[in-house]
Design a protein around this motif. Structure first.
Motif, PDB file in Angstrom:
ATOM      1  N   ILE A 169      37.291  30.956  32.199  1.00 34.60           N
ATOM      2  CA  ILE A 169      37.546  31.596  34.096  1.00 34.60           C
ATOM      3  C   ILE A 169      38.461  32.615  34.040  1.00 34.60           C
ATOM      4  O   ILE A 169      39.305  32.627  33.199  1.00 34.60           O
ATOM      5  N   LEU A 170      38.260  33.515  34.702  1.00 33.49           N
ATOM      6  CA  LEU A 170      39.224  34.586  35.399  1.00 33.49           C
ATOM      7  C   LEU A 170      40.021  34.839  36.488  1.00 33.49           C
ATOM      8  O   LEU A 170      39.156  34.057  37.485  1.00 33.49           O
ATOM      9  N   PHE A 171      40.919  34.931  36.602  1.00 33.13           N
ATOM     10  CA  PHE A 171      41.629  35.038  37.540  1.00 33.13           C
ATOM     11  C   PHE A 171      42.266  36.895  37.853  1.00 33.13           C
ATOM     12  O   PHE A 171      43.035  37.065  36.960  1.00 33.13           O
ATOM     13  N   GLY A 172      41.036  36.534  38.735  1.00 33.08           N
ATOM     14  CA  GLY A 172      41.563  38.960  38.873  1.00 33.08           C
ATOM     15  C   GLY A 172      43.209  38.383  40.090  1.00 33.08           C
ATOM     16  O   GLY A 172      43.490  38.010  41.542  1.00 33.08           O
ATOM     17  N   MET A 173      43.587  39.449  39.558  1.00 35.36           N
ATOM     18  CA  MET A 173      44.569  40.088  40.013  1.00 35.36           C
ATOM     19  C   MET A 173      44.941  41.533  41.319  1.00 35.36           C
ATOM     20  O   MET A 173      45.623  41.256  42.036  1.00 35.36           O
ATOM     21  N   ASP A 183      27.613  59.142  48.245  1.00 32.40           N
ATOM     22  CA  ASP A 183      26.740  57.619  48.184  1.00 32.40           C
ATOM     23  C   ASP A 183      27.326  57.071  47.371  1.00 32.40           C
ATOM     24  O   ASP A 183      27.073  57.523  46.226  1.00 32.40           O
ATOM     25  N   MET A 184      28.873  57.144  47.930  1.00 32.46           N
ATOM     26  CA  MET A 184      29.676  56.024  46.766  1.00 32.46           C
ATOM     27  C   MET A 184      30.515  55.912  48.435  1.00 32.46           C
ATOM     28  O   MET A 184      30.839  55.206  49.397  1.00 32.46           O
ATOM     29  N   LYS A 185      31.361  55.091  47.163  1.00 27.22           N
ATOM     30  CA  LYS A 185      32.318  53.863  47.591  1.00 27.22           C
ATOM     31  C   LYS A 185      33.781  53.861  46.425  1.00 27.22           C
ATOM     32  O   LYS A 185      33.720  53.747  45.488  1.00 27.22           O
ATOM     33  N   ILE A 186      34.874  53.222  47.162  1.00 32.15           N
ATOM     34  CA  ILE A 186      35.852  53.468  46.714  1.00 32.15           C
ATOM     35  C   ILE A 186      36.190  52.064  46.735  1.00 32.15           C
ATOM     36  O   ILE A 186      36.965  51.804  47.736  1.00 32.15           O
ATOM     37  N   GLN A 187      36.759  50.825  46.239  1.00 33.94           N
ATOM     38  CA  GLN A 187      37.011  49.578  46.383  1.00 33.94           C
ATOM     39  C   GLN A 187      38.966  49.812  45.761  1.00 33.94           C
ATOM     40  O   GLN A 187      38.694  49.939  45.247  1.00 33.94           O
ATOM     41  N   ALA A 188      39.078  48.214  46.324  1.00 32.80           N
ATOM     42  CA  ALA A 188      40.962  48.317  46.091  1.00 32.80           C
ATOM     43  C   ALA A 188      40.735  46.841  46.784  1.00 32.80           C
ATOM     44  O   ALA A 188      40.257  46.248  47.734  1.00 32.80           O
ATOM     45  N   SER A 189      41.524  45.831  45.441  1.00 29.89           N
ATOM     46  CA  SER A 189      42.112  44.976  46.220  1.00 29.89           C
ATOM     47  C   SER A 189      42.919  44.467  45.640  1.00 29.89           C
ATOM     48  O   SER A 189      43.524  44.026  44.355  1.00 29.89           O
ATOM     49  N   LEU A 190      44.323  44.412  45.794  1.00 31.43           N
ATOM     50  CA  LEU A 190      45.927  44.735  45.957  1.00 31.43           C
ATOM     51  C   LEU A 190      46.479  44.264  46.840  1.00 31.43           C
ATOM     52  O   LEU A 190      45.844  43.390  47.723  1.00 31.43           O
ATOM     53  N   PRO A 191      47.628  43.826  46.060  1.00 30.66           N
ATOM     54  CA  PRO A 191      48.837  43.076  47.103  1.00 30.66           C
ATOM     55  C   PRO A 191      49.090  44.028  48.494  1.00 30.66           C
ATOM     56  O   PRO A 191      49.654  43.301  48.877  1.00 30.66           O
ATOM     57  N   ILE A 200      34.299  39.300  38.103  1.00 32.67           N
ATOM     58  CA  ILE A 200      35.074  38.556  39.026  1.00 32.67           C
ATOM     59  C   ILE A 200      34.418  38.928  40.434  1.00 32.67           C
ATOM     60  O   ILE A 200      34.529  40.232  40.563  1.00 32.67           O
ATOM     61  N   THR A 201      34.639  38.036  41.607  1.00 28.71           N
ATOM     62  CA  THR A 201      35.212  38.268  43.036  1.00 28.71           C
ATOM     63  C   THR A 201      36.009  38.325  43.338  1.00 28.71           C
ATOM     64  O   THR A 201      37.504  37.746  42.767  1.00 28.71           O
ATOM     65  N   TRP A 202      36.457  40.083  44.444  1.00 32.02           N
ATOM     66  CA  TRP A 202      37.628  40.167  44.639  1.00 32.02           C
ATOM     67  C   TRP A 202      37.087  39.645  46.103  1.00 32.02           C
ATOM     68  O   TRP A 202      36.924  39.803  46.625  1.00 32.02           O
ATOM     69  N   ASN A 203      38.974  39.523  46.441  1.00 36.12           N
ATOM     70  CA  ASN A 203      38.789  38.841  47.654  1.00 36.12           C
ATOM     71  C   ASN A 203      40.814  38.880  48.612  1.00 36.12           C
ATOM     72  O   ASN A 203      39.936  38.475  49.488  1.00 36.12           O
ATOM     73  N   THR A 204      41.653  39.282  48.036  1.00 34.65           N
ATOM     74  CA  THR A 204      42.478  39.569  48.471  1.00 34.65           C
ATOM     75  C   THR A 204      42.230  41.061  48.828  1.00 34.65           C
ATOM     76  O   THR A 204      42.352  41.862  48.050  1.00 34.65           O
ATOM     77  N   ASN A 205      43.044  41.093  50.338  1.00 36.25           N
ATOM     78  CA  ASN A 205      43.184  42.259  50.905  1.00 36.25           C
ATOM     79  C   ASN A 205      41.647  42.940  50.103  1.00 36.25           C
ATOM     80  O   ASN A 205      42.142  44.275  50.114  1.00 36.25           O
ATOM     81  N   PRO A 206      40.576  43.355  50.023  1.00 37.47           N
ATOM     82  CA  PRO A 206      39.359  43.810  50.055  1.00 37.47           C
ATOM     83  C   PRO A 206      39.233  45.092  50.362  1.00 37.47           C
ATOM     84  O   PRO A 206      39.163  45.247  51.909  1.00 37.47           O
ATOM     85  N   LEU A 226      34.996  52.311  56.780  1.00 40.01           N
ATOM     86  CA  LEU A 226      36.058  51.588  56.073  1.00 40.01           C
ATOM     87  C   LEU A 226      35.432  49.405  56.614  1.00 40.01           C
ATOM     88  O   LEU A 226      34.780  49.068  58.210  1.00 40.01           O
ATOM     89  N   ILE A 227      35.011  49.010  54.957  1.00 35.19           N
ATOM     90  CA  ILE A 227      34.516  47.633  55.608  1.00 35.19           C
ATOM     91  C   ILE A 227      35.122  46.485  54.481  1.00 35.19           C
ATOM     92  O   ILE A 227      34.848  46.792  53.112  1.00 35.19           O
ATOM     93  N   GLU A 228      35.665  45.694  55.429  1.00 28.57           N
ATOM     94  CA  GLU A 228      36.497  44.490  55.133  1.00 28.57           C
ATOM     95  C   GLU A 228      36.465  43.475  54.217  1.00 28.57           C
ATOM     96  O   GLU A 228      36.521  42.426  54.377  1.00 28.57           O
ATOM     97  N   THR A 229      35.462  43.636  53.591  1.00 29.09           N
ATOM     98  CA  THR A 229      34.427  42.333  52.678  1.00 29.09           C
ATOM     99  C   THR A 229      34.733  42.305  51.235  1.00 29.09           C
ATOM    100  O   THR A 229      34.817  43.332  50.876  1.00 29.09           O
ATOM    101  N   GLY A 230      34.808  40.738  50.828  1.00 35.76           N
ATOM    102  CA  GLY A 230      35.060  41.170  48.899  1.00 35.76           C
ATOM    103  C   GLY A 230      33.609  41.319  48.113  1.00 35.76           C
ATOM    104  O   GLY A 230      32.508  41.364  49.084  1.00 35.76           O
ATOM    105  N   TYR A 231      34.322  42.244  47.704  1.00 39.51           N
ATOM    106  CA  TYR A 231      32.899  42.737  46.088  1.00 39.51           C
ATOM    107  C   TYR A 231      33.610  41.798  44.976  1.00 39.51           C
ATOM    108  O   TYR A 231      34.154  41.664  43.766  1.00 39.51           O
ATOM    109  N   VAL A 232      32.166  42.800  44.328  1.00 36.84           N
ATOM    110  CA  VAL A 232      32.588  41.832  42.421  1.00 36.84           C
ATOM    111  C   VAL A 232      32.472  43.067  41.924  1.00 36.84           C
ATOM    112  O   VAL A 232      31.944  44.009  42.032  1.00 36.84           O
ATOM    113  N   THR A 233      33.035  42.644  40.409  1.00 35.09           N
ATOM    114  CA  THR A 233      33.541  43.792  39.606  1.00 35.09           C
ATOM    115  C   THR A 233      32.713  42.917  38.368  1.00 35.09           C
ATOM    116  O   THR A 233      32.797  41.711  38.310  1.00 35.09           O
TER     117      THR A 233
END
Length: 489
Positions: free
Chosen positions: A198-202, A228-236, A312-318, A362-369
């Protein structure tokens, strides 16, 4: 300016001077951590306990795994002693450095802190529980980026050829891993093992670039980006991003770190925010390790494993910054301001120009890595109870590339409390990685040290990979695994 770019990149690439790729560790069956790479291994004690959360034992030394590797160059490809009148001086050799670059140069770092490791034998089954803090970070640089920095856009412009920067990338991931595993003997021939995670993304920041090209028109010298690119971030903390339009056309872009998120993170000395960050349960992921061993004969054994198949799914401030299309590049006008923060203001101006140029949505939806999955295949020849010869193939899927290595090893269980391991690895387009592992037990305390790049530590100027893993476990109930291999004379 060219020298400054190259020196900066090199300094970033040597921040980490210790690491581990788990090649020598694979056959260290007296060390619980060997199950990290092959969960079917039969560990030789009935009870193991370790990790930073165990008082005293967990800190002497702290159980750490740290890795640095790149696939293109080493120090002497950039700096080396000159010839003639410069024989006693280091020279910067950009031509040699450029000749060694691959189409995409990957520079990678790994840092693991083992918080808790528990292993216990129940009848014919060995159970493990592990809690580990993991960081994966690095960058990739395309060869065309260095071509552009060294020679400008004139050579490609004369050929009507675009600069291709698709290989550029940045990535940083911090996650916590809770793994529960079990291994058992199915019969006299087969052994199986697996670990569910079980993975907990920080925190996460990464780029996903499918197309990034710069074309300079030889007729009018206009510069056009195709993306044709994305920059993705899920940070505090998160970013403010707003498009300003005039008469239906993009006029300007506001981009910067949200001040409220900074204030929240630093409130009360950052204690409450740090607690919230470390206990974050919104970014959940899953992973699996699977391993198998086959005893072909008393002397010959085959084994294999698949590690880190997961996501890992990222849902914190995606935040997903998406750019797709063609954009005119108007250039960057740099003026020396009356300020001591010239570099900071120039960097901010560069960011603003790039954001305006690419017109990110800017698209504020969760993503997966996805985790970088690795495959191990190998075999062991038991020449004698005290001397085993091994061969191990490793392949890894990492950011749309596949990296391979081959390791040959000699393993010796010198006594019930001391074992030594020597390996030779061909990897990172370089044949010369000499690894060394040692495990020593004194009473109920077992220390281990392992590196896949012992010679690289001695000669870092010729190293593409430098690494180690070190730690201590509490062990009880030694079980000697007897070999039926005969003595060779």
């Amino acid at each position: 300016m060219k020298k400054l770019i190259i020196i900066t990149i090199f300094q970033l690439s040597i921040i980490a001077v210790f690491a581990q790729q788990n090649l020598t560790l694979y056959n260290m069956d007296k060390v619980l951590q060997s199950q990290f790479v092959n969960p079917s291994i039969d560990v030789q004690h009935k009870f193991h306990l370790g990790g930073l959360l165990i008082p005293i034992v967990g800190q002497l030394p702290p159980p750490i795994h740290f890795n640095y590797a790149n696939n293109s160059f080493y120090y002497n490809h950039i700096f080396h002693f000159g010839e003639g009148s410069k024989a006693d001086s280091l020279v910067l050799d950009l031509d040699l450095f450029y000749s060694k670059l691959k189409n995409t140069t990957y520079v990678r770092f790994e840092t693991d802190f083992e918080l808790l490791n528990l292993g216990i034998r129940l009848e014919n089954m060995f159970l493990t529980v592990a809690l580990t803090e993991k960081l994966r970070y690095g960058f990739s640089l395309p060869r065309d980026l260095f071509e552009f920095a060294l020679n400008g856009n004139m050579p490609y412009m004369l050929e009507s050829k675009p600069h291709d920067f698709k290989g550029f990338g940045l990535h940083f991931t911090h996650y916590r891993q809770l793994a529960v595993g079990a291994s058992m003997n199915a019969n006299d021939k087969f052994s199986f093992g697996g670990r569910a995670k079980i993975l907990f993304g920080m925190a996460n920041f990464n780029t996903d670039i499918k197309r990034l090209q710069l074309f300079t028109d030889p007729e009018n010298y206009h510069m056009t980006w195709a993306t044709d690119m994305k920059i993705q971030a899920s940070l505090p903390i998160y970013f403010d991003y707003m498009l300003h339009q005039s008469d239906g056309h993009l006029d300007s872009v506001t981009f910067g770190i949200n001040q409220q998120s900074i204030d929240e993170f630093t409130r009360d000395g950052g204690v409450s925010a740090a607690t919230k960050y470390l206990l974050n349960l919104r970014n959940i992921g899953m992973g699996f390790d699977l391993g198998v061993r086959y005893q072909f004969s008393p002397e010959i054994e085959f084994y294999g494993s698949v590690n880190d198949f997961g996501f890992i799914t990222w849902n914190t401030n995606p935040q997903n910054f998406v750019s797709k299309g063609e954009y005119k590049f108007k250039g960057l006008q740099v003026q020396i301001p009356d300020s001591t923060d010239f570099l900071g203001e120039t960097a901010q101006q560069l960011v603003d120009t790039l954001v305006n140029t690419f017109g990110f949505e800017l698209i504020e939806t969760g993503y997966v890595t996805w985790l970088p999955t690795s495959i191990y295949l190998g075999g062991k020849y038991k020449f004698h109870d005290l001397l085993h010869f091994t061969a191990l193939y490793r392949g890894e899927f990492f950011r749309k590339s596949y990296f391979q290595s081959l390791t040959l090893g000699v393993n010796s269980n010198l006594t019930n409390f001391l074992s030594a391991h020597l390996t030779y690895t061909i990897a990172h387009n370089y044949a010369g990685h000499l690894g060394f592992g040692l495990s020593a037990r004194m009473g109920f305390m077992s220390w281990y040290f392992v590196t896949d790049s012992f010679t690289n530590m001695l000669f870092p100027q010729k190293a593409k990979n430098i690494n180690f893993r070190i730690g201590c476990n509490l062990v009880f109930g030694y079980k000697k695994i007897k070999s039926t291999a005969s003595i060779r004379t």
